[in-house]
Design a protein around this motif. Structure first.
Motif, mmCIF file in Angstrom:
data_model
loop_
_atom_site.group_PDB
_atom_site.id
_atom_site.type_symbol
_atom_site.label_atom_id
_atom_site.label_comp_id
_atom_site.label_asym_id
_atom_site.label_seq_id
_atom_site.Cartn_x
_atom_site.Cartn_y
_atom_site.Cartn_z
ATOM 1 N N CYS A 56 43.523 -16.945 69.163
ATOM 2 C CA CYS A 56 44.151 -16.023 67.984
ATOM 3 C C CYS A 56 43.041 -15.867 67.154
ATOM 4 O O CYS A 56 42.586 -16.614 66.363
ATOM 5 N N TYR A 57 42.081 -14.588 67.631
ATOM 6 C CA TYR A 57 40.908 -14.272 66.808
ATOM 7 C C TYR A 57 40.822 -13.671 65.570
ATOM 8 O O TYR A 57 40.053 -13.916 64.634
ATOM 9 N N ARG A 58 42.150 -13.074 65.034
ATOM 10 C CA ARG A 58 42.348 -12.225 63.919
ATOM 11 C C ARG A 58 43.849 -12.037 63.783
ATOM 12 O O ARG A 58 44.539 -12.253 64.873
ATOM 13 N N SER A 59 44.471 -11.544 62.744
ATOM 14 C CA SER A 59 45.653 -11.245 62.423
ATOM 15 C C SER A 59 45.479 -9.631 62.271
ATOM 16 O O SER A 59 44.733 -9.126 61.870
ATOM 17 N N HIS A 60 46.555 -8.960 63.013
ATOM 18 C CA HIS A 60 46.440 -7.568 62.661
ATOM 19 C C HIS A 60 46.712 -7.118 61.275
ATOM 20 O O HIS A 60 46.600 -6.013 61.062
ATOM 21 N N ARG A 61 47.131 -8.001 60.460
ATOM 22 C CA ARG A 61 47.543 -7.804 59.088
ATOM 23 C C ARG A 61 46.179 -7.393 58.259
ATOM 24 O O ARG A 61 46.185 -7.089 57.209
ATOM 25 N N ASN A 62 44.941 -8.165 58.850
ATOM 26 C CA ASN A 62 43.599 -8.116 58.119
ATOM 27 C C ASN A 62 43.119 -6.577 58.413
ATOM 28 O O ASN A 62 42.229 -6.743 59.251
ATOM 29 N N CYS A 63 43.534 -5.802 57.903
ATOM 30 C CA CYS A 63 42.917 -4.527 58.199
ATOM 31 C C CYS A 63 41.639 -4.186 57.639
ATOM 32 O O CYS A 63 41.117 -3.164 58.116
ATOM 33 N N ARG A 64 40.981 -4.852 56.671
ATOM 34 C CA ARG A 64 39.779 -4.404 56.240
ATOM 35 C C ARG A 64 38.717 -5.818 56.757
ATOM 36 O O ARG A 64 37.918 -5.984 56.076
ATOM 37 N N ASP A 65 39.169 -6.185 57.913
ATOM 38 C CA ASP A 65 37.952 -7.602 58.180
ATOM 39 C C ASP A 65 36.938 -7.017 59.054
ATOM 40 O O ASP A 65 36.075 -7.915 59.595
ATOM 41 N N GLY A 66 36.575 -5.663 59.336
ATOM 42 C CA GLY A 66 35.631 -5.210 60.032
ATOM 43 C C GLY A 66 35.875 -4.964 61.437
ATOM 44 O O GLY A 66 34.818 -4.375 62.219
ATOM 45 N N PHE A 67 36.894 -5.310 61.872
ATOM 46 C CA PHE A 67 37.304 -5.034 63.522
ATOM 47 C C PHE A 67 37.411 -3.513 63.523
ATOM 48 O O PHE A 67 36.969 -3.124 64.915
ATOM 49 N N ASP A 68 37.725 -2.741 62.851
ATOM 50 C CA ASP A 68 37.631 -1.246 62.992
ATOM 51 C C ASP A 68 36.365 -0.588 62.986
ATOM 52 O O ASP A 68 35.939 0.234 63.805
ATOM 53 N N VAL A 69 35.485 -1.398 62.546
ATOM 54 C CA VAL A 69 33.724 -1.163 62.661
ATOM 55 C C VAL A 69 33.313 -1.480 63.970
ATOM 56 O O VAL A 69 32.729 -0.780 64.566
ATOM 57 N N ALA A 70 33.717 -2.574 64.682
ATOM 58 C CA ALA A 70 33.757 -2.894 66.024
ATOM 59 C C ALA A 70 34.256 -1.834 67.063
ATOM 60 O O ALA A 70 33.639 -1.499 68.041
ATOM 61 N N LEU A 71 35.501 -1.721 66.673
ATOM 62 C CA LEU A 71 36.115 -0.432 67.592
ATOM 63 C C LEU A 71 35.313 0.669 67.566
ATOM 64 O O LEU A 71 35.193 1.436 68.380
ATOM 65 N N ASP A 72 34.888 1.269 66.147
ATOM 66 C CA ASP A 72 34.253 2.380 65.918
ATOM 67 C C ASP A 72 32.900 2.743 66.948
ATOM 68 O O ASP A 72 32.623 3.686 67.322
ATOM 69 N N PHE A 73 32.404 1.325 67.307
ATOM 70 C CA PHE A 73 31.339 1.568 68.269
ATOM 71 C C PHE A 73 31.595 2.300 69.610
ATOM 72 O O PHE A 73 30.913 3.112 70.096
ATOM 73 N N TYR A 74 32.689 2.059 70.082
ATOM 74 C CA TYR A 74 33.096 2.690 71.235
ATOM 75 C C TYR A 74 33.688 4.001 71.200
ATOM 76 O O TYR A 74 33.354 4.989 71.889
ATOM 77 N N VAL A 75 34.145 4.566 69.811
ATOM 78 C CA VAL A 75 34.368 5.731 69.730
ATOM 79 C C VAL A 75 33.128 6.672 69.437
ATOM 80 O O VAL A 75 32.940 7.599 70.051
ATOM 81 N N ARG A 76 32.128 6.267 69.046
ATOM 82 C CA ARG A 76 30.751 6.568 68.412
ATOM 83 C C ARG A 76 30.055 6.608 70.033
ATOM 84 O O ARG A 76 29.391 7.750 70.180
ATOM 85 N N LEU A 77 30.271 5.836 71.045
ATOM 86 C CA LEU A 77 29.545 5.876 72.289
ATOM 87 C C LEU A 77 30.034 6.976 73.216
ATOM 88 O O LEU A 77 29.546 7.584 73.857
ATOM 89 N N VAL A 78 31.308 7.202 73.000
ATOM 90 C CA VAL A 78 32.133 8.379 73.599
ATOM 91 C C VAL A 78 31.516 9.761 73.030
ATOM 92 O O VAL A 78 31.406 10.587 73.839
ATOM 93 N N GLU A 79 31.548 9.723 71.806
ATOM 94 C CA GLU A 79 30.970 11.063 71.223
ATOM 95 C C GLU A 79 29.540 11.321 71.365
ATOM 96 O O GLU A 79 29.167 12.336 71.103
ATOM 97 N N ALA A 80 28.694 10.200 71.378
ATOM 98 C CA ALA A 80 27.557 10.625 72.033
ATOM 99 C C ALA A 80 27.060 11.227 73.043
ATOM 100 O O ALA A 80 27.696 11.593 73.958
#
Length: 140
Positions: A116-140
């Motif tokens: 259990c690396y994290r809880s899905h309830r921790n919405c502001r823990d930086g995980f969205d920033v890590a996922l955003d890397f892949y979004v930006r990679l596709v958009e580049a």
């Protein structure tokens, strides 16, 4: 560059893992029979493999492998004989095939115990920033 957090439960937030998942599916290539997104809480996805097994990813414990029992688009997938691949929540897509081989063999970082690396309830823990890397990679 400023760090941008995605608003939890927005459409953008719900779709955020898709770019990462598509990269993993692309790397697995012909081994993939189908894949789909599951529901949230936690966000997850299923990759049905051509041998009848499945990989499931979720935002709390990363990737796991098992025999597909049930599931489908928008539903959580049930597996039997589960083995977690290890390597964290977002192992680099090109590392997933080797982790899959290790899990099938029961070696390496794979384990039968759920991390259990994290809880899905921790919405502001930086995980969205890590996922955003892949979004930006596709958009580049």
């Amino acid at each position: 560059m400023a760090i941008r957090h995605v608003e939890p439960y927005s459409d953008e937030w719900l779709q955020q893992p898709v770019c990462y998942l598509r990269r993993v599916v692309d790397v697995l290539g012909p081994e993939v029979a189908d894949w789909w997104e599951g529901p949230c809480d936690p966000r997850d996805a299923t990759v049905l493999l051509s041998d009848g097994s499945a990989l499931v990813w979720d935002e709390e414990s990363g990737w796991r492998l098992g025999q597909f029992v049930s599931g489908g688009h928008g539903r959580h997938t049930e597996l039997s004989g589960v083995r977690y691949l290890g390597g964290g929540l977002l192992p680099r897509p090109e590392r997933v095939p080797q982790a899959l081989l290790d899990a099938r063999a029961g070696v390496g970082a794979s384990t039968a115990f759920r991390p259990c690396y994290r809880s899905h309830r921790n919405c502001r823990d930086g995980f969205d920033v890590a996922l955003d890397f892949y979004v930006r990679l596709v958009e580049a």
